[in-house]
Write a protein that holds these residues in place. Structure first.
Motif, PDB file in Angstrom:
ATOM      1  N   LYS A 103     -15.545 -10.260  -4.596  1.00  0.00           N
ATOM      2  CA  LYS A 103     -15.570  -8.981  -5.298  1.00  0.00           C
ATOM      3  C   LYS A 103     -15.655  -9.180  -6.804  1.00  0.00           C
ATOM      4  N   ILE A 104     -16.308  -8.221  -7.443  1.00  0.00           N
ATOM      5  CA  ILE A 104     -16.450  -8.177  -8.897  1.00  0.00           C
ATOM      6  C   ILE A 104     -15.857  -6.850  -9.356  1.00  0.00           C
ATOM      7  N   PRO A 105     -14.947  -6.846 -10.322  1.00  0.00           N
ATOM      8  CA  PRO A 105     -14.390  -5.583 -10.801  1.00  0.00           C
ATOM      9  C   PRO A 105     -15.447  -4.748 -11.544  1.00  0.00           C
ATOM     10  N   VAL A 106     -15.616  -3.512 -11.138  1.00  0.00           N
ATOM     11  CA  VAL A 106     -16.584  -2.632 -11.779  1.00  0.00           C
ATOM     12  C   VAL A 106     -16.189  -2.372 -13.236  1.00  0.00           C
ATOM     13  N   GLY A 107     -14.907  -2.383 -13.533  1.00  0.00           N
ATOM     14  CA  GLY A 107     -14.438  -2.161 -14.897  1.00  0.00           C
ATOM     15  C   GLY A 107     -14.864  -3.248 -15.876  1.00  0.00           C
ATOM     16  N   ASN A 108     -15.224  -4.418 -15.382  1.00  0.00           N
ATOM     17  CA  ASN A 108     -15.661  -5.524 -16.243  1.00  0.00           C
ATOM     18  C   ASN A 108     -17.179  -5.608 -16.375  1.00  0.00           C
ATOM     19  N   VAL A 109     -17.897  -4.656 -15.782  1.00  0.00           N
ATOM     20  CA  VAL A 109     -19.356  -4.665 -15.847  1.00  0.00           C
ATOM     21  C   VAL A 109     -19.810  -4.094 -17.182  1.00  0.00           C
ATOM     22  N   GLU A 110     -20.686  -4.837 -17.848  1.00  0.00           N
ATOM     23  CA  GLU A 110     -21.242  -4.387 -19.124  1.00  0.00           C
ATOM     24  C   GLU A 110     -22.504  -3.564 -18.917  1.00  0.00           C
ATOM     25  N   SER A 111     -23.406  -4.047 -18.047  1.00  0.00           N
ATOM     26  CA  SER A 111     -24.646  -3.325 -17.788  1.00  0.00           C
ATOM     27  C   SER A 111     -25.192  -3.676 -16.410  1.00  0.00           C
ATOM     28  N   VAL A 112     -26.034  -2.784 -15.914  1.00  0.00           N
ATOM     29  CA  VAL A 112     -26.715  -2.977 -14.630  1.00  0.00           C
ATOM     30  C   VAL A 112     -28.163  -2.558 -14.831  1.00  0.00           C
ATOM     31  N   GLU A 113     -29.080  -3.411 -14.386  1.00  0.00           N
ATOM     32  CA  GLU A 113     -30.502  -3.095 -14.510  1.00  0.00           C
ATOM     33  C   GLU A 113     -31.264  -3.716 -13.349  1.00  0.00           C
ATOM     34  N   LEU A 114     -32.384  -3.108 -13.004  1.00  0.00           N
ATOM     35  CA  LEU A 114     -33.230  -3.693 -11.974  1.00  0.00           C
ATOM     36  C   LEU A 114     -33.803  -4.997 -12.508  1.00  0.00           C
ATOM     37  N   PHE A 115     -33.943  -5.977 -11.652  1.00  0.00           N
ATOM     38  CA  PHE A 115     -34.361  -7.312 -12.081  1.00  0.00           C
ATOM     39  C   PHE A 115     -35.066  -7.991 -10.922  1.00  0.00           C
ATOM     40  N   GLN A 116     -36.088  -8.773 -11.236  1.00  0.00           N
ATOM     41  CA  GLN A 116     -36.773  -9.540 -10.198  1.00  0.00           C
ATOM     42  C   GLN A 116     -36.762 -11.008 -10.598  1.00  0.00           C
ATOM     43  N   PRO A 117     -35.958 -11.836  -9.902  1.00  0.00           N
ATOM     44  CA  PRO A 117     -35.942 -13.269 -10.216  1.00  0.00           C
ATOM     45  C   PRO A 117     -37.295 -13.900  -9.902  1.00  0.00           C
ATOM     46  N   THR A 118     -37.634 -14.922 -10.651  1.00  0.00           N
ATOM     47  CA  THR A 118     -38.907 -15.600 -10.434  1.00  0.00           C
ATOM     48  C   THR A 118     -38.707 -16.802  -9.524  1.00  0.00           C
ATOM     49  N   MET A 119     -39.806 -17.309  -9.010  1.00  0.00           N
ATOM     50  CA  MET A 119     -39.745 -18.503  -8.175  1.00  0.00           C
ATOM     51  C   MET A 119     -39.495 -19.747  -9.038  1.00  0.00           C
ATOM     52  N   GLY A 120     -39.537 -19.590 -10.349  1.00  0.00           N
ATOM     53  CA  GLY A 120     -39.289 -20.712 -11.246  1.00  0.00           C
ATOM     54  C   GLY A 120     -37.817 -20.948 -11.527  1.00  0.00           C
ATOM     55  N   ALA A 121     -36.943 -20.164 -10.924  1.00  0.00           N
ATOM     56  CA  ALA A 121     -35.509 -20.346 -11.126  1.00  0.00           C
ATOM     57  C   ALA A 121     -35.074 -21.698 -10.566  1.00  0.00           C
ATOM     58  N   ILE A 122     -34.194 -22.347 -11.278  1.00  0.00           N
ATOM     59  CA  ILE A 122     -33.695 -23.654 -10.857  1.00  0.00           C
ATOM     60  C   ILE A 122     -32.369 -23.452 -10.124  1.00  0.00           C
ATOM     61  N   ARG A 123     -32.291 -23.938  -8.916  1.00  0.00           N
ATOM     62  CA  ARG A 123     -31.061 -23.845  -8.124  1.00  0.00           C
ATOM     63  C   ARG A 123     -30.124 -24.960  -8.549  1.00  0.00           C
ATOM     64  N   ILE A 124     -28.965 -24.606  -9.057  1.00  0.00           N
ATOM     65  CA  ILE A 124     -27.957 -25.601  -9.438  1.00  0.00           C
ATOM     66  C   ILE A 124     -27.147 -25.991  -8.209  1.00  0.00           C
ATOM     67  N   VAL A 125     -26.648 -25.001  -7.496  1.00  0.00           N
ATOM     68  CA  VAL A 125     -25.953 -25.237  -6.232  1.00  0.00           C
ATOM     69  C   VAL A 125     -26.104 -23.970  -5.393  1.00  0.00           C
ATOM     70  N   GLY A 126     -26.365 -24.130  -4.108  1.00  0.00           N
ATOM     71  CA  GLY A 126     -26.524 -22.973  -3.245  1.00  0.00           C
ATOM     72  C   GLY A 126     -27.763 -23.095  -2.391  1.00  0.00           C
ATOM     73  N   SER A 127     -28.299 -21.954  -1.983  1.00  0.00           N
ATOM     74  CA  SER A 127     -29.444 -21.919  -1.079  1.00  0.00           C
ATOM     75  C   SER A 127     -30.619 -21.195  -1.716  1.00  0.00           C
ATOM     76  N   GLY A 128     -31.779 -21.790  -1.577  1.00  0.00           N
ATOM     77  CA  GLY A 128     -33.006 -21.182  -2.070  1.00  0.00           C
ATOM     78  C   GLY A 128     -33.836 -20.616  -0.941  1.00  0.00           C
ATOM     79  N   GLY A 129     -33.197 -20.069   0.077  1.00  0.00           N
ATOM     80  CA  GLY A 129     -33.917 -19.463   1.185  1.00  0.00           C
ATOM     81  C   GLY A 129     -33.175 -19.509   2.506  1.00  0.00           C
ATOM     82  N   PHE A 130     -32.371 -20.526   2.746  1.00  0.00           N
ATOM     83  CA  PHE A 130     -31.627 -20.618   4.004  1.00  0.00           C
ATOM     84  C   PHE A 130     -30.547 -19.544   4.024  1.00  0.00           C
ATOM     85  N   MET A 131     -30.661 -18.606   4.948  1.00  0.00           N
ATOM     86  CA  MET A 131     -29.736 -17.471   5.054  1.00  0.00           C
ATOM     87  C   MET A 131     -29.727 -16.624   3.776  1.00  0.00           C
TER      88      MET A 131
END
Length: 157
Positions: free
Chosen positions: A75-103
């Motif tokens: 969970k993320i507290p809504v009170g700590n949110v500064e802004s929200v905007e629509l965004f489309q990540p690119t395929m050029g993003a570098i995965r540091i740790v996690g999954s780039g497609g599995f699940m």
């Protein structure tokens, strides 16, 4: 408000292919005890990872934004949110740790224009960016990202 996360075609194919290959590997090696148990162990670990980390749905209430997997939620507290905007990540993003497609796409990524962020989405076309007051960034995705972003904006303090 709750909205499910749909996986991209690439994520669905990758996940099904990986599970399918491991399943076939287990069947083929059933008489080779060591190989069978190694493949079975990998299969079980991937299933657990998928259930704990794989994207399922996003939920927002008056106090928190919930990123939910089947077995775990963050969970993320809504009170700590500064802004929200629509965004489309690119395929050029570098995965540091996690999954780039599995699940789905989950974990910590780095992208040139926004820097380091935590990802939790299924399709890059259905994402929104949540910027926190402390500088953290979350790229979240769900089936109705515009409605979800507006809902979060309405609950920000």
């Amino acid at each position: 408000m709750k909205s499910k996360v749909s996986l991209s075609r690439y994520s669905l194919i990758l996940t099904a292919l990986l599970y399918g290959l491991l399943f076939v590997g287990c069947i083929v090696t059933v008489h080779e005890e060591v190989a069978f148990f190694i493949l079975l162990s990998i299969y079980v670990v991937l299933i657990l990872f998928g259930l704990m980390c794989g994207v399922a749905y996003i939920k927002v209430d008056s106090g928190y934004i919930w990123m939910c997997s089947i077995l775990r939620s963050k969970k993320i507290p809504v009170g700590n949110v500064e802004s929200v905007e629509l965004f489309q990540p690119t395929m050029g993003a570098i995965r540091i740790v996690g999954s780039g497609g599995f699940m789905g796409y989950w974990g910590i990524f780095r992208e040139g224009d926004i820097g380091r962020y935590y990802a939790f989405y299924g399709k890059s076309s259905e994402c929104f960016l949540v910027r926190m007051k402390n500088g953290d960034k979350y790229v979240l995705g769900c089936d109705r990202p515009d409605v979800m972003a507006d809902y979060i904006k309405a609950h920000m303090k």
